[in-house]
Design a protein around this motif. Structure first.
Motif, PDB file in Angstrom:
ATOM      1  N   ARG A  39       7.115  10.894 -10.558  1.00 53.59           N
ATOM      2  CA  ARG A  39       7.605  12.193 -10.998  1.00 53.59           C
ATOM      3  C   ARG A  39       9.112  12.383 -10.670  1.00 53.59           C
ATOM      4  O   ARG A  39       9.848  13.025 -11.697  1.00 53.59           O
ATOM      5  N   VAL A  40       9.653  11.760  -9.786  1.00 56.33           N
ATOM      6  CA  VAL A  40      10.904  11.911  -9.321  1.00 56.33           C
ATOM      7  C   VAL A  40      11.848  11.203 -10.734  1.00 56.33           C
ATOM      8  O   VAL A  40      12.741  11.846 -11.166  1.00 56.33           O
ATOM      9  N   ILE A  41      11.496  10.235 -11.159  1.00 59.42           N
ATOM     10  CA  ILE A  41      11.941   9.407 -12.224  1.00 59.42           C
ATOM     11  C   ILE A  41      12.061  10.214 -13.318  1.00 59.42           C
ATOM     12  O   ILE A  41      12.842  10.315 -14.181  1.00 59.42           O
ATOM     13  N   VAL A  42      10.680  10.944 -13.858  1.00 62.48           N
ATOM     14  CA  VAL A  42      10.537  11.521 -14.946  1.00 62.48           C
ATOM     15  C   VAL A  42      11.425  12.655 -14.999  1.00 62.48           C
ATOM     16  O   VAL A  42      12.218  13.197 -16.001  1.00 62.48           O
ATOM     17  N   SER A  43      11.813  13.298 -13.852  1.00 59.43           N
ATOM     18  CA  SER A  43      12.278  14.579 -13.784  1.00 59.43           C
ATOM     19  C   SER A  43      13.712  14.763 -13.837  1.00 59.43           C
ATOM     20  O   SER A  43      14.658  15.409 -14.110  1.00 59.43           O
ATOM     21  N   SER A  47       3.670   5.949  -5.399  1.00 55.84           N
ATOM     22  CA  SER A  47       4.231   5.657  -6.941  1.00 55.84           C
ATOM     23  C   SER A  47       4.044   6.730  -7.840  1.00 55.84           C
ATOM     24  O   SER A  47       4.996   6.946  -8.614  1.00 55.84           O
ATOM     25  N   SER A  48       3.117   7.609  -7.578  1.00 62.92           N
ATOM     26  CA  SER A  48       3.183   8.996  -8.311  1.00 62.92           C
ATOM     27  C   SER A  48       4.207   9.763  -7.996  1.00 62.92           C
ATOM     28  O   SER A  48       4.715  10.444  -9.149  1.00 62.92           O
ATOM     29  N   THR A  84       0.874  -1.201   0.069  1.00 62.42           N
ATOM     30  CA  THR A  84      -0.146   0.033  -0.079  1.00 62.42           C
ATOM     31  C   THR A  84       0.652   1.125  -0.019  1.00 62.42           C
ATOM     32  O   THR A  84       0.494   2.329  -0.702  1.00 62.42           O
ATOM     33  N   VAL A  85       1.954   1.246   0.821  1.00 61.94           N
ATOM     34  CA  VAL A  85       3.029   2.329   0.853  1.00 61.94           C
ATOM     35  C   VAL A  85       3.604   2.637  -0.609  1.00 61.94           C
ATOM     36  O   VAL A  85       3.776   3.787  -1.077  1.00 61.94           O
ATOM     37  N   LEU A  86       3.725   1.278  -1.010  1.00 58.23           N
ATOM     38  CA  LEU A  86       4.695   1.545  -2.556  1.00 58.23           C
ATOM     39  C   LEU A  86       3.426   2.048  -3.561  1.00 58.23           C
ATOM     40  O   LEU A  86       3.946   3.059  -4.359  1.00 58.23           O
ATOM     41  N   PHE A  87       2.186   1.706  -3.316  1.00 60.24           N
ATOM     42  CA  PHE A  87       1.133   2.221  -4.454  1.00 60.24           C
ATOM     43  C   PHE A  87       1.040   3.751  -4.217  1.00 60.24           C
ATOM     44  O   PHE A  87       0.840   4.470  -5.151  1.00 60.24           O
TER      45      PHE A  87
END
Length: 672
Positions: free
Chosen positions: A393-397, A388-389, A382-385
């Motif tokens: 965002r960190v991965i995209v940035s 996840s957003s 649940t924490v990972l879900f």
């Protein structure tokens, strides 16, 4: 080979020996054809010869079920059922004129042998199922022991199961409210209820839900005085008790089948458990019938957790005795019809009892075993879900930085492999093959020779020039050769004498003498001496070139081994911990065996009980599987002999304890 395969192979061999001792003249296929020819030549026109095709098919089915001729010692249930169906198709119809269509003695023996072979395969299948289902129970019991052994684990288990508890509570409230609503609707006025709106109905249902919650809260008032941790520990104790009971029943069933099933008691060097009975050649059919009844009864009662081990054993033997008496009362049946009835019972065991037992055991393990991975890992999932957003965002940035890092990591890995593994390896291979390009050299090979020749010419010329000046006579060839020889040995006497003479008057020696020339020659001599020393070092390096090559290769190899072990521990470590850490190492398995033997309650004749013997067989099965990976082949055969002594009940508990001690010290090298 596993313990079950060895035992089934032994039982199958005993059946073959019984048949050979009882009817040594059962013909093979060529003999059957010759017997057919003789029957056709000597029979009268009204007589009917034996059905050789049916006999040959029966022999082929028996060969399929035999462990000696089959490619697999234990056949799957579907293969056994297929063979039994083929045997059913070969049955003769028994009409009112049965006296004219009786089974021959040879066909009766073949049918009984077919049923016995099928019973042996079914027997091995059931033993294997019981072993596979009993062994994982120790892992689940160990899980509950961990939960009960630490309040931290108990709290974690409480958090993990809290959604499930809440769901069960809400489901009970919902069902109770619907039951109350149905009771009100059935007792109320239909005309008034038809005039109710949807909001009125929901308001009524909501009130019923509140009443149900209040009533249930009053009913559960006593449990409010208990903390959630206490309730979780009570639940863990209850489930652990159920699993222990299931393990005891499974071990008892396994011990009963190993000790009482398919026991013909024929002298055999590799005989596994026997309780002192003797089986004559005429009693093997009753042994087969009793074993089939035993398999049915064990599978039908082994999942009844309300029974203890002693009650389970008493129930099994009572049912088997009743079944044996009912079969004895039916004495009018022919042996062939008895074989047919046993074949039908075997089919029922394979089609009904075995799947039902597997399903029931799986249901009990699911109910009382460790929670499912979904329950255990819902919180981190649940924490990972939820995060996840943010992670996305960190991965995209930082997409460009991550791609650059991955590329640099890949380039670094490739360069490390090429520069620190492949290149040193190529140099080592070149050194082994005496490749001249791979030889270590501090200076070139011709450098020392050129400098020596130059020094020799310089000294000879200096000696010739100084001889002309001092005496006016030239040096002879012998004297020049003597000077050359001394120069090769490092003697520069002519130069040093002139140098010493000019040093008395350095200024005049510099202008008129040969002081500078002598000094330069000595510099050349120093250069040659340095090159000789370097040449010695060069030869030393060349003699140890292979050592230096391996030294250069070692860092890369060590890094590769470390990375590979780290990766293997990540990807394969969990499965290894489940198999090794949960089931235990060889020493831990021997400890469990010793604990079973020393803590057992022997019977009146000094043997293990059925439950203890079943537990011992489970641990010995694990011991054999794990020892096969570490003990060499020749020594492993000796190890199997000791293991057979360990599970031989006839020797008694005291002797088995001594065998366990012998295994511990005899194979200490591989048990560490």
């Amino acid at each position: 080979m596993s313990l079950v395969i060895d035992h089934v192979s032994q039982v199958d061999g005993q059946l073959d020996r019984l048949q050979l001792a009882k009817q040594p003249s059962i013909p093979s296929s060529p003999e059957l054809h010759s017997a057919s020819d003789d029957a056709q030549n000597h029979s009268s026109p009204g007589e009917v010869g034996p059905d050789l095709t049916r006999t040959l098919k029966l022999q082929a089915a028996i060969k399929t079920l035999s462990t000696a001729s089959s490619s697999r010692a234990l056949l799957p249930s579907q293969a056994i059922l297929t063979t039994l169906e083929k045997a059913k198709a070969l049955e003769r119809s028994v009409s009112s004129s049965a006296e004219h269509d009786e089974y021959s003695a040879q066909e009766q023996e073949l049918e009984w042998l077919l049923v016995s072979k099928a019973a042996t395969q079914t027997y091995g299948l059931i033993l294997n199922v019981l072993l596979e289902q009993t062994l994982p129970l120790s892992n689940d019991i160990g899980y509950w022991n961990e939960i009960l052994g630490s309040y931290r684990y108990t709290g974690l288990y409480t958090i993990q199961t809290s959604p499930l508890r809440l769901w069960n509570w809400a489901n009970d409230i919902y069902r109770d409210a619907w039951q109350r609503l149905g009771s009100i609707q059935s007792a109320g006025d239909q005309e008034v209820q038809e005039q109710w709106t949807i909001s009125d109905r929901w308001r009524q249902f909501y009130g019923l839900v509140k009443d149900s919650v209040r009533d249930r809260s009053l009913a559960d008032m006593q449990s409010r005085f208990l903390s959630p941790l206490t309730m979780s520990r009570m639940e863990a104790r209850s489930k652990r008790k159920r699993l222990k009971n299931l393990r005891e029943l499974s071990a008892s069933g396994l011990g009963i089948l190993m000790d009482e099933g398919m026991v013909f008691d024929i002298d055999d060097e590799s005989s596994v458990s026997s309780r002192g009975r003797s089986t004559s050649q005429d009693e093997w059919r009753s042994v087969v019938a009793k074993s089939i009844s035993l398999m049915e009864t064990v599978l039908g009662n082994i999942t009844m957790l309300e029974l203890g081990a002693s009650e389970f054993e008493e129930t099994v033997f009572t049912n088997v005795d009743d079944d044996s008496r009912s079969m004895q009362h039916d004495s009018e049946d022919q042996p062939a019809s008895q074989a047919t009835r046993l074949r039908v019972r075997l089919q029922n065991v394979l089609q009904v009892h075995v799947p039902a037992h597997i399903s029931a055991s799986a249901g009990l393990i699911h109910q009382y075993g460790r929670p499912s991975p979904l329950v255990r890992y819902w919180l981190p999932g649940t924490v990972l879900f939820l995060s996840s957003s943010t992670l996305l965002r960190v991965i995209v940035s930082r997409k460009a930085e991550i791609i650059t890092w991955l590329q640099e990591f890949g380039d670094t890995t490739i360069d490390f492999w090429n520069n620190w593994v492949l290149e040193p390896l190529k140099k080592v291979i070149g050194t082994i093959r005496h490749d001249e390009d791979s030889e270590i050299a501090i200076m070139s090979k011709e450098s020392l020779q050129g400098d020596r020749a130059s020094l020799e010419r310089m000294v000879v010329d200096f000696a010739i020039d100084n001889a002309d000046v001092s005496s006016g006579a030239r040096l002879t060839d012998a004297e020049v050769a003597d000077v050359r020889a001394k120069v090769r040995e490092g003697d520069l006497t002519p130069v040093l004498r002139a140098y010493e003479r000019d040093l008395r008057r350095p200024f005049m020696g510099t202008i008129k003498g040969d002081l500078i020339r002598a000094l330069l020659i000595q510099i050349q001599k120093t250069k040659v001496d340095v090159e000789v020393a370097v040449g010695g070092i060069d030869n030393l390096l060349k003699s140890q070139e292979l050592v230096f090559g391996f030294v250069g290769l070692t860092p890369g190899i060590l890094v590769c081994i470390g990375v590979s072990r780290w990766l293997s521990s990540i990807f394969a470590g969990r499965r290894g911990r489940i198999r090794g850490g949960k089931q235990g190492s060889l020493i831990r398995t021997l400890r469990n065996i010793d604990r079973i033997l020393t803590g057992s309650t022997p019977t009146s004749n000094g043997m293990l009980s059925y439950k203890d013997h079943g537990m011992l067989l489970c641990e010995v099965h694990v011991l054999r599987e794990r020892a096969q990976r570490v003990i060499p082949g020749e020594i492993y055969n000796e190890f199997l002999e000791d293991v057979n002594d360990l599970i031989d009940l006839r020797t008694g508990v005291e002797r088995q304890i001594q065998v366990a001690e012998r295994i511990r010290w005899a194979y200490l090298k591989w048990l560490r």
